[in-house]
Design a protein around this motif. Sequence first.
Motif, mmCIF file in Angstrom:
data_model
loop_
_atom_site.group_PDB
_atom_site.id
_atom_site.type_symbol
_atom_site.label_atom_id
_atom_site.label_comp_id
_atom_site.label_asym_id
_atom_site.label_seq_id
_atom_site.Cartn_x
_atom_site.Cartn_y
_atom_site.Cartn_z
ATOM 1 N N GLU A 1 42.138 41.078 48.103
ATOM 2 C CA GLU A 1 41.508 40.960 46.790
ATOM 3 C C GLU A 1 41.287 39.486 46.473
ATOM 4 O O GLU A 1 42.150 38.647 46.760
ATOM 5 N N VAL A 2 40.142 39.169 45.886
ATOM 6 C CA VAL A 2 39.836 37.808 45.442
ATOM 7 C C VAL A 2 39.596 37.843 43.936
ATOM 8 O O VAL A 2 38.719 38.558 43.458
ATOM 9 N N VAL A 3 40.388 37.073 43.207
ATOM 10 C CA VAL A 3 40.294 37.023 41.746
ATOM 11 C C VAL A 3 39.475 35.790 41.362
ATOM 12 O O VAL A 3 39.869 34.659 41.680
ATOM 13 N N ALA B 1 42.658 35.591 33.658
ATOM 14 C CA ALA B 1 43.742 36.073 32.814
ATOM 15 C C ALA B 1 44.771 36.799 33.677
ATOM 16 O O ALA B 1 44.448 37.288 34.761
ATOM 17 N N PRO B 2 46.020 36.871 33.236
ATOM 18 C CA PRO B 2 47.003 37.642 33.991
ATOM 19 C C PRO B 2 46.534 39.064 34.305
ATOM 20 O O PRO B 2 46.826 39.601 35.378
ATOM 21 N N GLU B 3 45.798 39.677 33.379
ATOM 22 C CA GLU B 3 45.320 41.039 33.617
ATOM 23 C C GLU B 3 44.370 41.127 34.811
ATOM 24 O O GLU B 3 44.313 42.153 35.493
ATOM 25 N N ASP B 4 43.632 40.049 35.081
ATOM 26 C CA ASP B 4 42.758 40.041 36.261
ATOM 27 C C ASP B 4 43.583 40.177 37.530
ATOM 28 O O ASP B 4 43.207 40.891 38.466
ATOM 29 N N PHE B 5 44.702 39.466 37.579
ATOM 30 C CA PHE B 5 45.597 39.598 38.729
ATOM 31 C C PHE B 5 46.287 40.960 38.726
ATOM 32 O O PHE B 5 46.458 41.580 39.786
ATOM 33 N N ALA B 6 46.674 41.432 37.550
ATOM 34 C CA ALA B 6 47.342 42.732 37.470
ATOM 35 C C ALA B 6 46.447 43.831 38.036
ATOM 36 O O ALA B 6 46.919 44.722 38.756
ATOM 37 N N GLN B 7 45.172 43.767 37.723
ATOM 38 C CA GLN B 7 44.239 44.762 38.260
ATOM 39 C C GLN B 7 44.145 44.660 39.777
ATOM 40 O O GLN B 7 44.093 45.681 40.478
ATOM 41 N N ALA B 8 44.124 43.436 40.299
ATOM 42 C CA ALA B 8 44.068 43.250 41.753
ATOM 43 C C ALA B 8 45.317 43.823 42.414
ATOM 44 O O ALA B 8 45.239 44.493 43.456
ATOM 45 N N CYS C 1 47.876 29.881 38.958
ATOM 46 C CA CYS C 1 49.145 30.300 39.563
ATOM 47 C C CYS C 1 50.060 30.926 38.518
ATOM 48 O O CYS C 1 50.702 31.956 38.776
ATOM 49 N N ALA C 2 50.119 30.332 37.330
ATOM 50 C CA ALA C 2 50.961 30.883 36.266
ATOM 51 C C ALA C 2 50.491 32.277 35.872
ATOM 52 O O ALA C 2 51.312 33.172 35.613
ATOM 53 N N ALA C 3 49.181 32.487 35.814
ATOM 54 C CA ALA C 3 48.647 33.806 35.481
ATOM 55 C C ALA C 3 49.028 34.825 36.545
ATOM 56 O O ALA C 3 49.401 35.964 36.233
ATOM 57 N N ALA C 4 48.950 34.416 37.815
ATOM 58 C CA ALA C 4 49.317 35.315 38.910
ATOM 59 C C ALA C 4 50.795 35.686 38.832
ATOM 60 O O ALA C 4 51.179 36.837 39.083
ATOM 61 N N ARG C 5 51.632 34.733 38.472
ATOM 62 C CA ARG C 5 53.071 34.998 38.386
ATOM 63 C C ARG C 5 53.411 35.886 37.188
ATOM 64 O O ARG C 5 54.283 36.755 37.277
ATOM 65 N N THR C 6 52.726 35.688 36.087
ATOM 66 C CA THR C 6 52.950 36.549 34.932
ATOM 67 C C THR C 6 52.637 37.998 35.282
ATOM 68 O O THR C 6 53.419 38.913 34.964
ATOM 69 N N ALA C 7 51.513 38.206 35.945
ATOM 70 C CA ALA C 7 51.119 39.562 36.332
ATOM 71 C C ALA C 7 52.079 40.149 37.366
ATOM 72 O O ALA C 7 52.322 41.359 37.387
ATOM 73 N N THR D 1 55.894 41.646 44.654
ATOM 74 C CA THR D 1 54.787 40.690 44.763
ATOM 75 C C THR D 1 55.320 39.271 44.738
ATOM 76 O O THR D 1 56.055 38.890 43.824
ATOM 77 N N THR D 2 54.938 38.498 45.727
ATOM 78 C CA THR D 2 55.321 37.095 45.828
ATOM 79 C C THR D 2 54.096 36.231 45.556
ATOM 80 O O THR D 2 53.041 36.457 46.134
ATOM 81 N N VAL D 3 54.232 35.248 44.687
ATOM 82 C CA VAL D 3 53.140 34.325 44.379
ATOM 83 C C VAL D 3 53.486 32.959 44.947
ATOM 84 O O VAL D 3 54.543 32.398 44.644
ATOM 85 N N ILE D 4 52.597 32.430 45.759
ATOM 86 C CA ILE D 4 52.786 31.118 46.373
ATOM 87 C C ILE D 4 51.822 30.114 45.736
ATOM 88 O O ILE D 4 50.603 30.316 45.757
#
Length: 310
Positions: free
Chosen positions: A46-48, A85-92, A117-123, A131-134
């Motif tokens: 997935e690409v956000v 937004a975090p929701e974009d990552f959550a959907q992915a 990165c912060a948005a990805a980690r929140t999601a 889920t691991t965020v790097i």
Amino acid sequence: MTAEHARTRPGDEPAAGALGLVLDSTALLADDERSRVAEALDGRLEVVPLTVVVDEEAAPDGELAPAELCAAMEAGSSVYTSMPAPEDFAQAYRRLAEAGADRIVAVTLSGALSGTCAAARTAAEEAPVPTTVIDSRTASAAVGGAALLLAEGAAAGRGPEELCAAAEDFLREETTALFCPATLTFLERGGRIGRAASLVGRALSIVPVLTLTDGVVDSSARVRTVRRAHERMLARAREFAESLRGTCETVLLVPEGELTAAPAATREFAALLEETARTEGWGHRTGVLSAVLTAHVGPGAVGLVVRAQQ
């Protein structure tokens, strides 16, 4: 679950399972590389997108033609970017879980440059599977190299903890990004100039070679001409390639979309780099900067990523 996960002992790690990979749109994967990643992960990629706003008209990163963006910036249009937004990552994450992923890794643009990165980690805190965020602490083709490592390592049966550690090592030790902007104006305007801020007042008398140090824009060299700046970039590439002690690849990055549309100095540098790569036995390719990165470095910039070859 974030990158601050507990490391398992040898032999304790679970089987690789079905890995899903999330990138943001600033990560550069050429068409053949994207195919390799998608094939290795059975399509679990997935690409956000981030967003580019030109004169208050928003477009997802990747939809605005590079030449059109460069022309708008040169004409003085208002250009800025916004993170997902975090929701974009959550959907992915949800889509990947529905596609069968039982573990997800997300690799993002440097957290010092963007809140992505912060948005990805929140999601990730509410993701349906671990889920691991790097935080890549870099950008563009450097992140693309990590994506290849993760995908093909997963296909070979390596477990997620081992893969995340390998990707972090790759991003820290096995790739470097250099760039030479035609002007510091756009970096300054976007607030992304980092440790190179001291150069702003002298921008008319120097041409900087910039790099990302700990994810922050930093000055690598200050010279008087674009040609000298490009020579310094090539010298840095040689030094880094030697430190890898293995096969490496150089990726020339241009914002214009086509090398033929880049300034003459960039085309001359491209020819020199290609010749050097051939002589040294490096892999070599040319890529296009994402619109989001172009919005910050500006038209006429040239970038160079050196990375261990995957």
